[in-house]
Design a protein around this motif. Structure first.
Motif, short mmCIF file in Angstrom:
data_model
loop_
_atom_site.label_atom_id
_atom_site.label_comp_id
_atom_site.label_asym_id
_atom_site.label_seq_id
_atom_site.Cartn_x
_atom_site.Cartn_y
_atom_site.Cartn_z
N ASP A 210 78.64 -12.69 122.04
CA ASP A 210 77.31 -12.79 122.64
C ASP A 210 76.90 -11.53 123.40
OD1 ASP A 210 79.05 -13.04 124.73
OD2 ASP A 210 78.36 -15.01 125.39
N LYS A 211 77.80 -10.54 123.47
CA LYS A 211 77.45 -9.27 124.11
C LYS A 211 76.86 -8.27 123.12
CE LYS A 211 81.11 -9.59 127.63
NZ LYS A 211 80.21 -9.67 128.79
N THR A 212 76.81 -8.67 121.85
CA THR A 212 76.37 -7.77 120.79
C THR A 212 74.97 -8.13 120.30
OG1 THR A 212 78.65 -7.46 120.06
CG2 THR A 212 76.92 -6.83 118.53
N GLU A 213 74.13 -7.13 120.18
CA GLU A 213 72.79 -7.32 119.61
C GLU A 213 72.67 -6.47 118.35
OE1 GLU A 213 68.09 -6.56 120.74
OE2 GLU A 213 69.57 -6.78 122.35
N VAL A 214 72.36 -7.12 117.23
CA VAL A 214 72.19 -6.44 115.95
C VAL A 214 70.76 -6.65 115.49
CG1 VAL A 214 72.95 -6.26 113.56
CG2 VAL A 214 74.62 -6.81 115.35
#
Length: 198
Positions: A73-77
């Motif tokens: 949930d710390k990753t934005e793609v």
């Protein structure tokens, strides 16, 4: 020079799908279908000199969706594909750059961002990728740069005089790469290519 799918990607994806079956069987089934489409394309479609850009977009979309299975949930793609003409293009031309973004752009405990786009305007195709850049230790050879070197060599061979390459790391430690392809060959470019090939 044509890049092949990294076997670690297959192993990791199968492990992710296996875990997903315990949580969401429908999502796992969708992921299996995406992996099947991806492998079918890589095995049967990319032995051609040129392929429709629509197939490349589907391939990259499937790859990105499967890679997102391992993101926390710390990753934005984010992705943007806006190509109105179905150009023919060298197969698997951008996949090493996408793979590189996920290799170097993810962290298990820090915020991570990956932004990938492929946009066409007036016969010019622009692929751009930005990602947070987390340095690897000396024992990690996943970022040896072979894929990027091969991509540049393919561009020089197949799109000589018709492409631009940009690559940089910002002070904020964001890696940026951009490829601009002139898909409509001018008369002058065509004459130079014929002379070079003969």
């Amino acid at each position: 020079l044509k890049n092949q799918i990294n076997p670690h990607f297959l192993f990791n994806t199968l492990n992710n799908i296996s875990s997903l079956t315990q949580i969401d069987a429908d999502a796992a089934q969708d992921a299996i279908a995406q992996l099947s489409d991806l492998l079918r394309y890589a095995i049967y479609e990319t032995n051609k000199e040129k392929v429709p850009i629509s197939g490349e977009i589907d391939f990259m979309s499937n790859y990105i969706d499967l890679m997102k299975l391992r993101c926390n949930d710390k990753t934005e793609v984010s992705t943007r594909f806006a190509v109105s003409h179905n150009f023919d293009i060298a197969p698997l031309l951008f996949i090493s750059l996408v793979e590189n973004a996920f290799k170097h752009g993810l962290s298990s405990n820090r915020a991570s961002n990956i932004d990938i786009s492929l946009v066409e305007e007036n016969g010019t195709l622009t692929f751009a990728c930005e990602n947070t850049n987390f340095s690897k230790n000396d024992t990690d050879r996943s970022g040896s740069g072979i894929g990027l070197d091969n991509t540049r060599r393919r561009l020089n061979l197949l799109y000589a005089g018709r492409h631009k390459w940009e690559e940089s790391i910002t002070p904020e430690n964001i890696y940026h790469v951009k490829i601009v392809l002139e898909m409509k060959e001018s008369d002058d470019q065509r004459k130079k290519r014929v002379i070079r090939e003969n």
